[in-house]
Write a protein that holds these residues in place. Structure first.
Motif, short mmCIF file in Angstrom:
data_model
loop_
_atom_site.label_atom_id
_atom_site.label_comp_id
_atom_site.label_asym_id
_atom_site.label_seq_id
_atom_site.Cartn_x
_atom_site.Cartn_y
_atom_site.Cartn_z
N ALA A 97 0.76 -1.31 -0.34
CA ALA A 97 0.22 -0.06 0.15
C ALA A 97 0.63 1.50 -0.19
O ALA A 97 0.59 2.09 -0.81
CB ALA A 97 -0.87 -0.28 1.01
N ILE A 98 1.62 1.06 0.69
CA ILE A 98 3.39 2.49 1.19
C ILE A 98 3.74 2.78 -0.39
O ILE A 98 3.83 3.70 -0.80
CB ILE A 98 3.46 2.57 1.96
N ALA A 99 4.25 1.39 -1.71
CA ALA A 99 4.34 1.73 -2.81
C ALA A 99 3.99 2.33 -3.24
O ALA A 99 4.06 2.79 -4.26
CB ALA A 99 4.90 -0.14 -3.25
N ARG A 100 2.14 1.87 -3.25
CA ARG A 100 1.20 2.69 -4.25
C ARG A 100 0.97 3.80 -3.67
O ARG A 100 0.68 4.35 -5.13
CB ARG A 100 0.20 1.53 -4.44
N LEU A 101 0.87 4.30 -2.82
CA LEU A 101 1.13 5.53 -2.06
C LEU A 101 2.14 6.36 -3.04
O LEU A 101 1.64 7.13 -3.81
CB LEU A 101 1.20 5.58 -0.99
N VAL A 102 3.23 5.71 -2.85
CA VAL A 102 4.45 6.57 -2.91
C VAL A 102 4.19 6.61 -4.73
O VAL A 102 5.08 7.75 -5.19
CB VAL A 102 5.59 5.90 -3.17
N ARG A 103 4.24 5.98 -5.17
CA ARG A 103 4.16 5.90 -6.87
C ARG A 103 3.06 6.59 -7.20
O ARG A 103 2.85 7.47 -8.74
CB ARG A 103 3.54 4.62 -7.69
N SER A 104 2.02 6.99 -7.48
CA SER A 104 0.47 7.80 -7.18
C SER A 104 1.10 9.54 -7.37
O SER A 104 2.09 10.17 -6.43
CB SER A 104 -0.44 7.52 -6.34
#
Length: 104
Positions: A97-104
């Protein structure tokens, strides 16, 4: 079952205690998005629309970070205390989830 439990599963989620506050924030964000639709319908200046897109994006990001914090401090901590595969799964989910947030 308490008021903080998922009606279908009886599960208490990290955000449940703040549910009404979260819903209020999401309604405000929804209003921002509807405002964007109106701006486009009314042919508002591009930069003005982009400014509002930025504001709505920031509001969603802020909401996401608060939800993530609640997830970490409730769901992940609870699973870590139990240990085992569930703990590993919750940590992996949070990391993803953190990785998705960082990429967004």
């Amino acid at each position: 079952m308490t008021s903080h439990e998922d009606q279908a599963t009886g599960t208490v989620h990290g955000y449940t205690a703040e549910k009404s506050s979260h819903l209020k924030r999401l309604r405000r964000i929804e209003g921002q998005i509807r405002g964007l639709q109106r701006m486009v319908e009314e042919d508002k200046y591009c930069i003005d629309v982009l400014t509002q897109v930025s504001a709505a994006t920031k509001a969603l990001q802020s909401f996401s970070l608060e939800l993530l914090d609640e997830h970490l401090s409730h769901c992940v901590v609870e699973a870590a205390q139990k240990g085992g595969a569930e703990a590993e799964e919750k940590v992996r989910e949070a990391s993803d989830a953190i990785a998705r947030l960082v990429r967004s």
